[in-house]
Design a protein around this motif. Structure first.
Motif, PDB file in Angstrom:
ATOM      1  N   ASP A   1       0.856  -1.181   0.000  1.00  0.00           N
ATOM      2  CA  ASP A   1       0.000   0.000   0.000  1.00  0.00           C
ATOM      3  C   ASP A   1       0.894   1.233   0.000  1.00  0.00           C
ATOM      4  O   ASP A   1       1.217   1.798   1.043  1.00  0.00           O
TER       5      ASP A   1
ATOM      6  N   HIS B   1      -9.823  -5.539  -8.693  1.00  0.00           N
ATOM      7  CA  HIS B   1     -10.540  -5.443  -7.424  1.00  0.00           C
ATOM      8  C   HIS B   1      -9.534  -5.521  -6.293  1.00  0.00           C
ATOM      9  O   HIS B   1      -8.744  -6.458  -6.228  1.00  0.00           O
ATOM     10  N   GLY B   2      -9.577  -4.542  -5.436  1.00  0.00           N
ATOM     11  CA  GLY B   2      -8.687  -4.557  -4.293  1.00  0.00           C
ATOM     12  C   GLY B   2      -9.068  -3.473  -3.316  1.00  0.00           C
ATOM     13  O   GLY B   2      -9.851  -2.581  -3.618  1.00  0.00           O
ATOM     14  N   SER B   3      -8.487  -3.569  -2.140  1.00  0.00           N
ATOM     15  CA  SER B   3      -8.766  -2.588  -1.108  1.00  0.00           C
ATOM     16  C   SER B   3      -7.609  -2.579  -0.128  1.00  0.00           C
ATOM     17  O   SER B   3      -7.017  -3.614   0.162  1.00  0.00           O
ATOM     18  N   ALA B   4      -7.306  -1.403   0.375  1.00  0.00           N
ATOM     19  CA  ALA B   4      -6.301  -1.287   1.428  1.00  0.00           C
ATOM     20  C   ALA B   4      -6.973  -1.268   2.792  1.00  0.00           C
ATOM     21  O   ALA B   4      -6.347  -0.989   3.796  1.00  0.00           O
ATOM     22  N   GLU B   5      -8.258  -1.614   2.811  1.00  0.00           N
ATOM     23  CA  GLU B   5      -9.022  -1.595   4.059  1.00  0.00           C
ATOM     24  C   GLU B   5      -8.485  -2.605   5.069  1.00  0.00           C
ATOM     25  O   GLU B   5      -8.431  -2.338   6.261  1.00  0.00           O
ATOM     26  N   HIS B   6      -8.114  -3.795   4.605  1.00  0.00           N
ATOM     27  CA  HIS B   6      -7.617  -4.844   5.499  1.00  0.00           C
ATOM     28  C   HIS B   6      -6.196  -5.211   5.096  1.00  0.00           C
ATOM     29  O   HIS B   6      -5.967  -6.199   4.421  1.00  0.00           O
TER      30      HIS B   6
ATOM     31  N   ALA C   1      -1.820  -5.250   0.713  1.00  0.00           N
ATOM     32  CA  ALA C   1      -3.251  -5.419   0.466  1.00  0.00           C
ATOM     33  C   ALA C   1      -3.434  -6.521  -0.566  1.00  0.00           C
ATOM     34  O   ALA C   1      -2.539  -6.804  -1.358  1.00  0.00           O
ATOM     35  N   HIS C   2      -4.601  -7.133  -0.558  1.00  0.00           N
ATOM     36  CA  HIS C   2      -4.928  -8.159  -1.543  1.00  0.00           C
ATOM     37  C   HIS C   2      -5.626  -7.506  -2.722  1.00  0.00           C
ATOM     38  O   HIS C   2      -6.444  -6.600  -2.550  1.00  0.00           O
ATOM     39  N   ALA C   3      -5.328  -7.963  -3.931  1.00  0.00           N
ATOM     40  CA  ALA C   3      -5.996  -7.476  -5.137  1.00  0.00           C
ATOM     41  C   ALA C   3      -6.195  -8.642  -6.100  1.00  0.00           C
ATOM     42  O   ALA C   3      -5.437  -9.617  -6.078  1.00  0.00           O
TER      43      ALA C   3
ATOM     44  N   ARG D   1     -18.327  -8.041  -9.445  1.00  0.00           N
ATOM     45  CA  ARG D   1     -17.368  -7.945  -8.345  1.00  0.00           C
ATOM     46  C   ARG D   1     -16.693  -9.299  -8.196  1.00  0.00           C
ATOM     47  O   ARG D   1     -17.352 -10.338  -8.259  1.00  0.00           O
TER      48      ARG D   1
ATOM     49  N   HIS E   1     -14.172 -11.915  -5.980  1.00  0.00           N
ATOM     50  CA  HIS E   1     -13.709 -12.210  -4.615  1.00  0.00           C
ATOM     51  C   HIS E   1     -12.861 -13.477  -4.634  1.00  0.00           C
ATOM     52  O   HIS E   1     -13.082 -14.359  -5.458  1.00  0.00           O
TER      53      HIS E   1
END
Length: 152
Positions: free
Chosen positions: A16, A39-44, A51-53, A145, A147
């Motif tokens: 990140d 698709h990815g997020s730096a939330e977790h 981060a996972h993408a 989306r 996952h």
């Protein structure tokens, strides 16, 4: 055209930090490949700031393997795994208009009603995309989306 090539998904763990996504995109554009979905997020974030993408794209098997190897060499990528579109760990979902009584829903696609006007369709990317490209596809009410199931 690109539709003739199989769909692949790369699961990556990416730092990140500014420029990380750009370096990944350059790997694809430098090889004449188009990213269909990212698709990815730096939330977790992981404890080490990754981060996972998930990246969906079409390419020959050799080209997909090459892109995966190049991504693994990037300093911002900790892990890159190439997955087929029918991998059981992948789940693709989309909001759709609820299928009517005569609509045929494939056995490998699940439907969950949300309300009278919207349902959630899910399955592997291969199964869901096949249904969306069928002669009588469901009406999309939202974007696709992607996952990766952590429990399988």
């Amino acid at each position: 055209r690109d539709g003739a090539f199989p769909l692949h998904v790369i699961a990556i763990e990416l730092q990140d930090r500014p420029g990380s996504v750009n370096s990944v995109a350059e790997v694809f554009s430098g090889r004449g490949l188009q990213i269909e979905e990212l698709h990815g997020s730096a939330e977790h974030l992981n404890a080490d700031g990754h981060a996972h993408a998930l990246i969906a794209f079409r390419a020959s098997a050799d080209r997909a393997s090459l892109v995966t190897r190049v991504l693994r060499r990037l300093s911002s990528v900790r892990r890159a795994e190439l997955l087929a579109a029918d991998d059981a760990r992948l789940l693709q979902s989309a909001l759709i208009a609820p299928p009517s009584g005569e609509a045929l829903v494939p056995a490998d696609v699940r439907i969950a009603a949300i309300d009278a006007h919207t349902a959630l369709a899910s399955g592997t990317p291969a199964a869901l995309r096949r249904w969306l490209a069928a002669a009588k596809p469901p009406q999309l009410r939202g974007t696709l989306r992607l996952h990766l199931r952590a429990d399988t």
